[in-house]
Design an enzyme around this catalytic site. Structure first.
Site, short mmCIF file in Angstrom:
data_model
loop_
_atom_site.label_atom_id
_atom_site.label_comp_id
_atom_site.label_asym_id
_atom_site.label_seq_id
_atom_site.Cartn_x
_atom_site.Cartn_y
_atom_site.Cartn_z
N GLY A 349 0.84 -1.20 0.00
CA GLY A 349 0.00 0.00 0.00
C GLY A 349 0.87 1.24 0.00
CB ALA A 350 2.18 3.43 1.77
CD GLU A 352 7.98 1.49 6.91
OE1 GLU A 352 7.10 1.24 6.06
OE2 GLU A 352 8.44 0.63 7.68
CG ASN A 353 11.00 4.31 1.06
OD1 ASN A 353 11.42 3.19 1.29
ND2 ASN A 353 10.09 4.56 0.14
CG HIS A 385 0.78 2.30 8.71
ND1 HIS A 385 0.29 1.22 9.41
CD2 HIS A 385 1.98 1.91 8.23
CE1 HIS A 385 1.15 0.22 9.34
NE2 HIS A 385 2.20 0.62 8.62
CD GLU A 386 3.35 3.64 5.20
OE1 GLU A 386 4.53 3.41 5.56
OE2 GLU A 386 2.50 2.74 5.04
CG HIS A 389 6.34 2.79 9.90
ND1 HIS A 389 6.62 1.85 10.87
CD2 HIS A 389 5.47 2.21 9.04
CE1 HIS A 389 5.92 0.75 10.60
NE2 HIS A 389 5.21 0.94 9.50
ZN LIG Z 1 4.04 -0.26 8.23
#
Ligand SMILES: [Zn+2]
Ligand SMILES: *[C@@H]1O[C@H](CO)[C@@H](O)[C@H](O)[C@H]1NC(C)=O
Ligand SMILES: *[C@@H]1O[C@H](CO)[C@@H](O)[C@H](O)[C@H]1NC(C)=O
Ligand SMILES: *[C@@H]1O[C@H](CO)[C@@H](O)[C@H](O)[C@H]1NC(C)=O
Ligand SMILES: *[C@@H]1O[C@H](CO)[C@@H](O)[C@H](O)[C@H]1NC(C)=O
Length: 961
Positions: A349-350, A352-353, A385-386, A389
């Site tokens: 989905g994505a 988190e860089n 969410h990202e 992180h």
């Molecule tokens: Zn995650």
């Protein structure tokens, strides 16, 4: 311990019964893993000697350091200097899309060694002037680097190996330089390419997905999360394109090279970070930006998407969510910028860089004209969410992948807090019960489940790491942390969290470190608990599954037992706690909320829970506890009566719980299926979303089991009767479907009302769907509200034929908005025509038609359709090895695919087919779907039993209802 907080210790009869499970010795997971290991040990080592670039022939190949998947501890990277040049046009000599790069890494020798292992996968190296694949120099003057004896690529374990003629000295630093070429493939892993059309022109984006183990596919690196280092990144790219990475641009200038007029963009060095969080992107995307307290926030996407304003929602919400997390963590955002970019091809989905978060387009871009409220919620929660992180995961990183659950579980919990900040009117925090708790209950109730925590030594190979990205890590992790935060109180939870982040910033930790910091906060605040935080939580983390807590209101006995969806399934996994948990119990008695209690034993007596008269007990208020609740029949009956007469006296989340618990307890043969069905009788009076959603997802199982049987007709009649008042309610509320309900939950439940009404054949609903769709076909103007599109499209396509399908297909092909394409892609699977379904299945394996990222979910959509189920299964069986090799890069897909195409299985014939499938493909393997194959076999067996035991009762009940 405060008085009244704890249920008194039980007379310990039950403890004796518990050792039964302890017979078998290995847990399910380690069986899988040891099979993988066995295979792995058969790998042959390189044998073609001769050139100095080749490895020595060794007598016992599998025991060399380069045959192990974990890096030795001898070398510790300090910083890298990486220059990458992705080519966005086909390379004439190789006829591939490629990138070239050079890299140097400075590392310190922590233990004397004559061997350098550094991860490298699918990279071709240029032989340097020393005749080897790398050059080694010493950083410290006075110490000379040993020369290289052999250098070679160990492809199985993904290393570049250098054997040296002498030893590296302890505490000295060295420089390793390499030059390499890689393919910029469309495989969604490492440095890869994404393609899309813009104004009839094909555009190519070079982008990355490193997590978990693909940074090594972009450049040679010590690719483990604890090997943190600083990265000096440089990208070479065509003029006019935009280069992005984790850091800010330091300098960008023309850089004529090899006859190309290119640009060289140098980025500021990163913070000390893990390789899996790196990102490099070259595109011709546009962006919008703003600044919040000195942090630059940018949203990047395809130019037309930005021009259409689709990035605005994300831009507007990012700032507040970022501010929320700064407060929540009591730590400022660790970077100067936060870029978020929407990519046409993206597997997860994505991701988190750090400082450059990548998304699927549907997870970041919002368009009022095309996006539903559920699309909007997804965007808000994924952004949260990202961003969560950026601290939890990126600033402080788990030492090894076996603790992945804490990283993902944590972000999956606090995403609701962040989204609530962005959209305070939504009550979005309640939805964790449906989206995570109930969802993962279904998986964690199987004997083939696994504990949250894995042993470090069991997680070695990339496929084993990928397999951890499952519902247990995400949703059970989130559920258990929510429970923890609830019984500690949010205040104490965040205090422990904050000291943990302070202590381990820019470093690595294990999950136990967080628990220890929470325990310190408990002590500092004088919180009364029955045991320490690590001891309480161990019962939830180190054993799989969860309990069903049974309250007997006649005797006042409260007891717990491991909840298994199939009571006959055999639990071979040994638990250190014999499947007993330390259970916090929030409860109410006849409308009055009581003091919370703890169940610390197998069973205990609580006289408060002994009832008389019309009193009733309801436990696990708001489902903050990760467990199900059962009662004696009398209390169940009192609750069912209460639902029917005065359902609002029961909190809305618990109404959803009563339905979900009842259906699942029935599946487990703990209560009767008839009792479970009785919890749906009040639904003709229910208007709230959560109970309806809970009922619908449970009835989904009834549909799966019965939509090919004689139960189907009477079931449809009953459900149509139940949903008709809801349909009328929304029809009135929306003035005959002409306006949108105000509330977020009402918008959802309106969709439920239409979906179920149409599904059960309510004529008015079907007419509505067909007329809305044909209006679109006739006028070419789509006036269907985005919230309703999925269900209207699906029902109209199901009712229609080739004409409707072709129209929707043509809309899909030309859709430039990802969310719209997504709705059409799933609705196309609703047709009843086999030939259309088969053709659609064929399309899924042509990446020019269906993007690779969407292939498996499209197959699953088709399998969800009763007409498509057998076709999808035949298709997957026939193509398994092709699918497996072509689509092997992803994290989630295989388990979803296998579970998706087999979930309706309920006959002996299907069971045999499934076993045959497993046997036939044992050589090819199932990768991240390995566990799913066993889960599917288990589920099929349990479905068979369930049908044989329930079919007649259920049929009679529906007929009478
Ligand atoms: Zn995650
Ligand atoms: C690894 O793969 C490369 C090409 O992909 C090949 O040249 C090399 O010989 C392989 N190494 C070993 C040890 O098999
Ligand atoms: C990185 O390498 C380039 C040449 O490859 C060099 O010009 C630059 O100074 C190096 N930067 C650092 C920080 O070592
Ligand atoms: C790497 O080398 C292999 C074997 O020679 C070759 O098939 C492949 O095309 C090369 N890849 C790139 C990106 O040059
Ligand atoms: C947004 O970016 C533009 C162009 O780079 C810049 O001029 C402007 O100041 C930025 N705005 C904010 C609010 O950061």
């Amino acid at each position: 311990m405060g008085k009244g907080f704890f249920i008194s210790k039980a007379v310990g009869i039950v403890a004796i019964i518990l050792c039964v499970g302890a017979v078998a010795v290995i847990i399910a997971l380690s069986v899988v893993y040891s099979q993988e290991k066995a295979k792995n040990n058969n790998q042959v080592s390189p044998t073609d000697g001769g050139s100095t670039s080749n490895p020595p022939v060794t007598p016992s190949p599998s025991n060399e350091p380069w045959d192990k998947y974990r890096l030795p501890k001898s070398l510790v990277p300090d910083h890298y200097n990486v220059t990458l040049w992705p080519r966005l046009t086909l390379d004439a000599t190789t006829e591939l899309y490629i990138f070239t790069g050079d890299s140097s890494v400075e590392f310190e020798c922590a233990e004397e060694t004559d061997l350098i292992l550094i991860h490298s996968n699918k990279l071709n190296y240029t032989k340097l002037e020393n005749g080897h694949l790398a050059m080694l120099t010493s950083v410290n003057s006075g110490v000379k680097a040993p020369s290289i004896k052999y250098s070679w690529l160990q492809n199985v374990t993904q290393y570049l190996v250098l054997q040296l003629n002498g030893k590296l000295s302890k505490d000295h630093r060295y420089h390793l330089v390499t030059q390499f070429t890689g393919e910029l493939a469309d495989d969604l892993g490492g440095f890869y390419r994404s393609e899309y059309m813009e104004d009839g022109v094909k555009k190519v984006v070079a982008t990355t997905q490193m997590q978990p183990t693909d940074a090594r596919k972009a450049f040679p690196c010590f690719d483990e999360p604890a090997m943190k280092a600083i990265f000096y990144i440089t990208l070479i790219h065509d003029r006019g394109t935009v280069a992005l990475s984790n850091g800010e641009v330091k300098d960008s200038s023309n850089f004529p090279i090899e006859g190309h007029n290119v640009q060289k963009t140098i980025f500021e060095p990163t913070q000390k970070m893990s390789t899996y969080l790196l990102a490099f992107i070259v595109s011709d995307f546009a962006f919008i930006n703003n600044t919040i307290d000195g942090v630059l926030i940018r949203i990047f996407a395809r130019k037309p998407a930005i021009a259409a304003g689709q990035g605005e929602y994300a831009l507007n919400k990012t700032g507040p969510i970022l501010k929320f997390f700064e407060k929540y963590y009591n730590t400022s955002y660790p970077l100067p910028k936060s870029d978020q970019i929407a990519l046409p091809d993206f597997n997860a989905g994505a991701m988190e860089n750090w400082g450059l978060i990548t998304y699927r387009e549907t997870a970041l871009l919002y368009d009022e004209a095309y996006s539903s409220n559920s699309n909007k919620e997804r965007i808000a929660t994924i952004i949260a969410h990202e961003l969560a992180h950026m601290w939890f995961g990126n600033l402080v990183t788990l030492r090894w992948w076996n603790d992945l659950w804490l990283n993902e579980g944590f972000a999956s919990y606090v995403e609701y807090l962040g989204a609530h900040e962005a959209e305070p009117d939504w009550n979005v925090k309640d939805l964790i019960v449906l989206s995570d708790v109930h969802r993962v209950f279904a998986v964690d109730a199987l004997a083939s489940s696994h504990p949250l925590s894995s042993r470090e030594e069991d997680i070695q190979k990339p496929a084993q790491i990928s397999e951890l990205f499952d519902a247990i890590s995400y949703s059970k992790g989130a559920s258990v942390l929510r429970m923890l935060s609830d019984f500690l109180t949010e205040e104490v939870f965040t205090m422990g969290l904050q000291t943990y982040l302070g202590k381990f910033a820019f470093g690595n930790a294990a999950y136990t470190d967080l628990l220890n910091h929470l325990q310190m906060a408990v002590i500092a605040n004088g919180i009364q608990l029955p045991d320490t935080v690590p001891n309480i939580m161990s019962t939830w983390i180190l054993q799989m599954g969860f309990p069903v807590v049974t309250i007997n209101t006649t005797t006042g006995v409260v007891s717990q037992q491991h909840f298994l969806l199939d009571p006959d399934s055999e639990v071979t996994a040994v638990s250190p706690f014999n499947y007993e948990w330390i259970v916090p119990i929030k409860w109410m008695k006849t409308e009055v909320v009581q003091e919370p209690q703890w169940l610390t034993d197998k069973s205990a007596t609580n006289n408060e829970m002994k009832l008389s008269g019309a009193d009733w007990v309801l436990a696990n208020l708001d489902v903050v506890g990760y467990y199900r609740v059962n009662y004696d029949t009398d209390n169940w009956n009192r609750l069912v009566v209460k639902l029917r007469t005065d359902h609002e006296l029961i909190p809305v989340i618990n109404r959803a719980q009563l339905v979900d618990d009842a259906f699942n307890l029935a599946r487990a043969k703990i209560i009767s299926t008839v009792l479970a069905l009785e919890t749906t009788q009040y639904l003709n009076n229910e208007r709230d979303y959560m109970p309806w959603e809970s009922a619908l997802s449970n009835l989904d199982f009834f549909y799966l089991m019965f939509d090919r049987s004689k139960v189907y007709g009477p079931m449809q009649d009953y459900l149509r009767k139940q949903v008709t008042p809801l349909f009328e309610y929304y029809k009135n509320m929306t003035l005959n479907w002409s306006k949108v309900p105000d509330g977020h939950m009402d918008q959802y439940n309106q969709v439920n009302a239409i979906s179920l009404a149409c599904r059960t054949g309510l004529e008015e609903c079907q007419t509505l769907a067909k007329s809305l769709f044909s209006q679109w076909m006739n006028t070419n103007v789509n006036q269907i509200h985005p919230n309703l599109r999925s269900t209207v499209y699906c029902n109209a396509i199901a009712a229609g034929g080739a004409k409707e399908w072709e129209f929707a297909w043509s809309q899909f092909v030309k859709a430039t908005i990802a969310t719209e394409a997504e709705k059409l892609r799933s609705a196309l699977a609703c047709t009843k025509e086999s030939w259309l379904l088969n053709r659609y299945l064929e399309y899924t394996l042509d990446p020019n038609i269906i993007r690779k990222q969407d292939a498996t979910s499209t197959i699953v959509y088709i399998a969800n359709n009763v007409a498509g189920q057998p076709l999808a299964w035949d298709f997957v069986r026939a193509r398994w090895s092709y699918i497996f090799t072509e689509y092997g890069g992803g994290s989630f897909s295989f388990s979803n695919l296998i579970n998706g195409v087999t979930k309706r299985f309920s006959t002996d014939f299907e069971l045999q087919q499934l076993k045959q499938f497993k046997a036939d493909n044992s050589v090819v393997g199932f990768g991240s779907g390995t566990l799913a194959v066993d889960q599917s076999i288990e589920r099929t067996i349990s479905n068979m039993k369930w049908i044989s035991e329930n079919q007649e009762n259920v049929l009679n009940w529906f007929k009478a209802a």
